[in-house]
Scaffold this active site. Structure first.
Site: not given
Ligand SMILES: Nc1ncnc2c1ncn2[C@@H]1O[C@H](COP(=O)(O)OP(=O)(O)OP(=O)(O)O)[C@@H](O)[C@H]1O
Ligand SMILES: [Mg+2]
Length: 1043
Positions: A108, A384, A160-161
């Site tokens: 997240g 993560g 979440s990935s």
């Molecule tokens: N730069 C950004 N601008 C706006 N919203 C963001 C940004 N980065 C993340 N978010 C918000 O946070 C949420 C989670 O981000 P993301 O899916 O990239 O997390 P992650 O680090 O890939 O988590 P995971 O490890 O669970 O995959 C996104 O769905 C989005 O709503």
């Molecule tokens: Mg992710």
């Protein structure tokens, strides 16, 4: 440069390296927080980007911003993920080194979003062509598809990935993306069959149910209610506000089309998703012998139909297990629990293999068709670090992966950095940091490591359970400082750990794992009967995913943990071979809320991500280093000693360069092979100076080139001008030659014509004659006489002699005619008189030429004698034709008397001027003669015949007139008797005096005019020829008038 730094630093500092109190975590946090509240989510630690998830959309990813980051110095613009992407992309192109961008952070924190932004930037900033656009589209379209099948809502992240993804983007030499390749890691397949409260299954299920048309759903025997499916309703949160399943479904379909999934493949894919849902609803009941029986076999039939396998076989496989013993196959029925396990294993197996198949399919669609060597840019977005309420085998693997990545980070940044300083012989104050190698070893070491123990337990014959695994762990690694289990914990800790749990002290925090399912999941067992059923399916995908070879193989499949460990090791090798860039993502709060900055949570991440150590190393170390050759090559233009090339050792060149640039003593160090620059601002200043210098050099090159170009143009123009000149001169010369030739011909013709001019007209002289005639006529036209007196006439060539004669006559006649036409009656009578005068006097009397110029008039009386004529008229009734003053010399003693002579029609009168008394009246018929001398004088004698009227005794009348020629001419003409005029050439005129006496008049030439009585009684007349001398011109004029 300072300007840039100041401008950028208005909210906190953009680079933690510039933080005053850089050792203090609170200062670090304060800076992050200040910037976060200003929506400045990015901050650098040297080259590492720290990104804080804003949890709301920011307008910092639009095309203008993308454009502004293109080819701009890393430090010139505010920190941004685009700057990292740009630096990495430029480094790849400029230095031809493969790159990778490692995006890390806990679930997240925004890793996937960051990786999407990198992809967006790469797609937008690389060159455009139809082929490249195709690849870009596919790279971008791979995301929605992978997210649909690999992402899910967890309590930490709605998207979440649930798999690890490493994507290599391949670039050609022009920097255009030409292909891509994705490596996927350990899909959390347990999610297919089970979700914790508040979580969801993979998005694809919900998207299909909510987005597909009723017809499609009917074909798949599905209803549009996720809660109707066991595999979807366990988490009790099937609907998600932050996700639009329908829109995402459309996006997935679009991706499938773009990525070349055929209609048949798409159908097969949906059939598999549907069959997993149906499988989840298959229920088992225990019969009397406690064996499992499917209570809703119709669902199995549906699954069999969707996957294209035999229903009976599938039914059997779901309720039984075939055991091979001593080459004999025995079918053993399953208990309900076993059957449920088999069902779930089948569902997980199908979905997991489907996901891998999708990745392969995407890879074949992204594959680079040209075989030229490519540069690579890797993008790692992997799950993560996770701590859930209950952490299972999956979390264990995920956290292990994060330990490995942290290790890599340490290797590449902290450790290798310090080692490099040592290698280069630079004095270095070691920085304390936590090296998590100890934890990695705890997990993966052989023979004693958690994974080895787990594998051993899985392979060991006998009754092995999760519990035996846990006790084995206690025995083997119980004393490890990062491992705690119930059995080995101290009393206080024991209370926090259940008997079926163990705890690991990860670099990112303590995680307690529940051992339930560790062995099963590690074994990843799918009963052979089910595999056989799947091998026989006709579904286009399952038939590829389950192969006969797998059934035949006697080799025991690798455990899930070993597979994962191997693939991670490969990933580490891949990453180590590339130049890394880091994006460290931080989650600001646990509630996915915008604007909330939970200092505790953030500080925790800052600590475990090692950001403080990272900063310390950067501050203690150097922000920038480059081999001497590279540094010198780039900046040599900034120093006269090194520009344009430096002949000595590169290190000396760099020394000369930095001295010239006035680097402070503390700003840099010179290592064995590299220069180290401590502060970004120093590098920035150098880079700025270089950019300026580049412009100068460019200008110089430009001006030289322009000069060269202009000279080339000039020389071309000159040559052209010369060429044109030559041609023109040739043309002129040709024309001259032609003219001369023609002229020669003409001259020759002329000469020939001249020679033949007198011959009869022939070819040789025709032109000449024509020309001569024309020429003569033209000249004549110019020079023809203009007056009757002009006797000139241009001589004519012989052949025109006759014509000339005719023309001259014609011309004269014409002139005469014109002259005659102009003559008035007055002029005519004047002319007649003049003609008569000429006839009478020309050559006979000297005074004649003097008379020529004056007109003859009818009266010479002065104006005050105007009445005189009237008086005279009264004396006769005849018309008075002429009157003039005369001097009369009387016939007695030649006394002179003033008289007026007037001539009437028939009679001549001499009257007294004063009283108008007639002194003489002589009819013309009585005039016997009129005598005058041949000299200049005006004296004349009228010889009168004796008559009754005048009496002969009176004698002849001697008169003197100032206009003797006029007077005598008039007299002769009026009396109509020319014969009376006699001009004495002897100088003596005899005349009769009164009373019959004879008188004599003697004429002589003399200077002064004189009339007087001589001593001999004669009248002496001296003609006064000098007084009357006239100029020749006057004479000529007179002559003309006469003619
Ligand atoms: N730069 C950004 N601008 C706006 N919203 C963001 C940004 N980065 C993340 N978010 C918000 O946070 C949420 C989670 O981000 P993301 O899916 O990239 O997390 P992650 O680090 O890939 O988590 P995971 O490890 O669970 O995959 C996104 O769905 C989005 O709503
Ligand atoms: Mg992710």
């Amino acid at each position: 440069m300072e300007d840039h730094l100041h401008r950028r630093d208005h909210t906190g500092v953009q680079d933690f390296v510039l933080l005053e109190d850089y050792r203090n975590p609170d200062a670090f946090l304060e800076n992050l927080k200040k910037r976060f509240h200003e929506d400045l989510i990015y901050t650098y630690i040297g080259p590492v980007l720290v990104s804080v998830n804003p949890y709301h959309e920011l307008d910092i990813y639009n095309p203008e911003i993308i454009h502004s980051y293109k080819n701009v110095n890393f430090y010139e613009l505010p920190p941004h993920v685009f700057a990292i992407a740009d630096a990495s992309y430029r480094s790849m192109r400029g230095e031809n080194r493969d790159q990778c961008i490692l995006i890390s952070g806990e679930s997240g924190a925004g890793k996937t979003e960051a990786s999407k932004k990198v992809l967006l930037y790469i797609a937008a900033s690389s060159t455009h062509s139809s082929d490249v656009e195709r690849v870009k589209d596919r790279l971008l379209e791979s995301n929605p598809l992978l997210e649909a099948f690999g992402n899910a809502k967890t309590t930490r992240n709605d998207n979440s990935s649930r798999f690890g993804k490493y994507m290599d983007i391949q670039f050609d030499y022009k920097g255009a993306p030409v292909g891509g390749h994705i490596l996927n890691y350990l899909l959390e397949k347990s999610r297919v069959v089970h979700q914790a409260p508040g979580e969801r299954n993979f998005h694809a299920f919900y998207q299909l149910l909510n987005g597909a048309s009723p017809i499609t759903l009917k074909q798949l025997s599905l209803t549009a209610e996720p809660d109707a499916y066991f595999y979807l309703n366990q988490g009790e949160s099937s609907s998600l506000q932050t996700m639009d399943d329908q829109a995402n479904w459309r996006a997935v379909q679009h991706s499938l089309d773009v990525l070349d999934f055929s209609q048949q493949q798409q159908k097969a894919l949906f059939a598999i998703v549907a069959s997993v849902l149906h499988l989840g609803n298959v229920k088992f009941e225990a019969d009397g012998k406690d064996m499992a029986h499917i209570s809703n076999p119709n669902l199995v039939a549906t699954v069999a139909e969707l996957l294209g396998c035999q229903e009976d076989k599938l039914l059997l496989a779901l309720q039984n297990k075939t055991i091979e013993a001593n080459n004999e196959k025995l079918r053993s029925p399953l208990t309900v629990d076993q059957a449920l396990y088999a069902r779930d294993a089948l569902a997980k197996g199908i979905y997991d293999r489907l996901f891998t198949w999708i990745v392969h399919k995407i890879n074949s669609s992204l594959s680079n068709r040209c075989k030229i060597k490519c540069s690579l840019m890797g993008l790692l977005d992997i799950y993560g670090f996770e701590i859930f309420q209950v952490n299972c085998f999956e979390q264990f693997c995920i956290n292990y992966c994060n330990e490995k990545l942290q290790q890599l980070f340490i290797e590449l940044t902290l450790k290798s950095e310090q080692e490099e300083y040592q290698r280069e012989g630079i004095q270095w104050e070691p920085v304390e940091y936590f090296n998590n190698k100890i934890i990695c070893d705890l997990i993966e070491a052989k023979p004693i490591g958690i994974m080895s123990v787990l594998d051993e337990e899985c392979l060991r014959p006998g009754d092995t359970t999760d519990a035996t695994f846990l006790s084995k762990l206690g025995e083997t690694i119980g004393k490890h400082p990062h491992f705690i289990s119930h059995s080995v914990a101290d009393n206080a800790t024991r209370k926090t750990i259940a008997r079926d749990e163990f705890r690991m002290l990860h670099y990112a925090g303590d995680v307690t794992y529940n051992i339930k399912g560790f062995l099963d999941k590690n074994n990843d067992l799918l009963f052979r009967d089910l595999k056989e059923a799947m091998v026989e399916t006709t579904n286009a995908i399952t038939s590829q995913c389950f192969t006969k070879a797998e059934l035949i193989s006697k080799k025991r499949p690798e455990t899930a943990a070993t597979q994962f460990k191997t693939s991670l090791a490969q990933l580490m090798d891949i990453l180590m071979s590339k130049e890394p860039s880091y994006v460290r993502c931080i989650k600001p709060n646990d509630y996915k809320r915008a604007g909330q900055f939970d200092e505790k949570i953030v500080l925790h991440q800052v600590k475990y991500l090692g950001l403080m150590e990272n900063l310390r190393v950067h501050r203690a170390g150097f922000a920038y280093r480059r081999p001497y050759e590279v540094f010198l090559k780039r900046y040599k233009s900034l120093c006269p000693a090194t520009w344009p090339s430096y002949r000595g050792h590169p290190k000396d060149g760099v020394q000369a360069l930095v001295s010239h640039l006035k680097y402070g003593e503390d700003d840099y160090r010179l290592g064995k092979t590299k220069i180290f620059i401590r502060f970004p601002r120093v590098l920035f200043a150098t880079e700025d100076a270089f950019q300026r210098r580049k412009h100068e050099l460019a200008t110089q090159i430009q001006s030289k080139y322009r000069c060269f170009h202009q000279r080339k143009v000039f020389l071309r123009m000159k040559i052209s001008a010369i060429l044109i000149q030559c041609h023109w001169r040739r043309v002129i010369a040709q024309r001259l030659l032609e003219r001369r030739r023609k002229a020669a011909l003409v001259i020759r013709k002329f000469v020939k014509g001249f020679r033949y001019r007198n011959e009869p007209e022939c070819e040789e002289n025709r032109e000449f004659v024509k020309f001569t005639k024309m020429n003569w006529l033209k000249r004549l036209a110019q020079a023809a006489p203009q007056s009757v007196l002009d006797k000139t006439w241009i001589p004519a060539p012989r052949l025109l002699a006759e014509t000339s004669g005719h023309l001259q006559k014609l011309c004269t006649r014409n002139l005469v005619l014109k002259y005659v036409k102009k003559i008035t009656p007055t002029m005519k009578s004047q002319m007649k008189q003049k003609v008569v005068a000429e006839r009478l006097f020309k050559g006979k009397k000297d005074v004649y030429p003097h008379s020529v110029k004056d007109h003859f008039v009818d009266s010479r009386l002065a104006p005050h004698h105007a009445t005189l004529k009237d008086k005279l008229q009264k004396l006769t009734n005849e018309n008075i034709k002429y009157c003039t003053y005369v001097t009369k010399y009387d016939r007695h003693g030649y006394k002179s008397r003033k008289r007026v002579l007037f001539l009437a029609v028939t009679t001549l009168f001499v009257v007294d001027e004063k009283d108008c008394k007639v002194k003489d009246r002589v009819p013309y018929s009585s005039i016997k003669g009129v005598h005058t001398s041949n000299l200049m004088d005006g004296v004349f004698v009228i010889v009168v015949a004796a008559s009754e009227e005048n009496g002969a005794c009176k004698g002849d009348i001697i008169l003197q007139s100032d206009h003797v020629i006029e007077t005598l001419t008039k007299l002769v003409m009026i009396s109509n008797n020319e014969s009376v005029l006699q001009i004495a050439a002897s100088g003596v005129i005899n005349h009769d005096l009164a009373g019959g006496k004879q008188g004599q008049i003697e004429f002589s030439k003399g200077d002064n005019y004189l009339v007087k009585k001589g001593k001999g009684g004669q009248l002496l007349v001296v003609d006064g020829s000098n007084e009357l001398r006239l100029t020749n011109s006057d004479l000529d004029l007179g002559a003309e008038r006469t003619s």
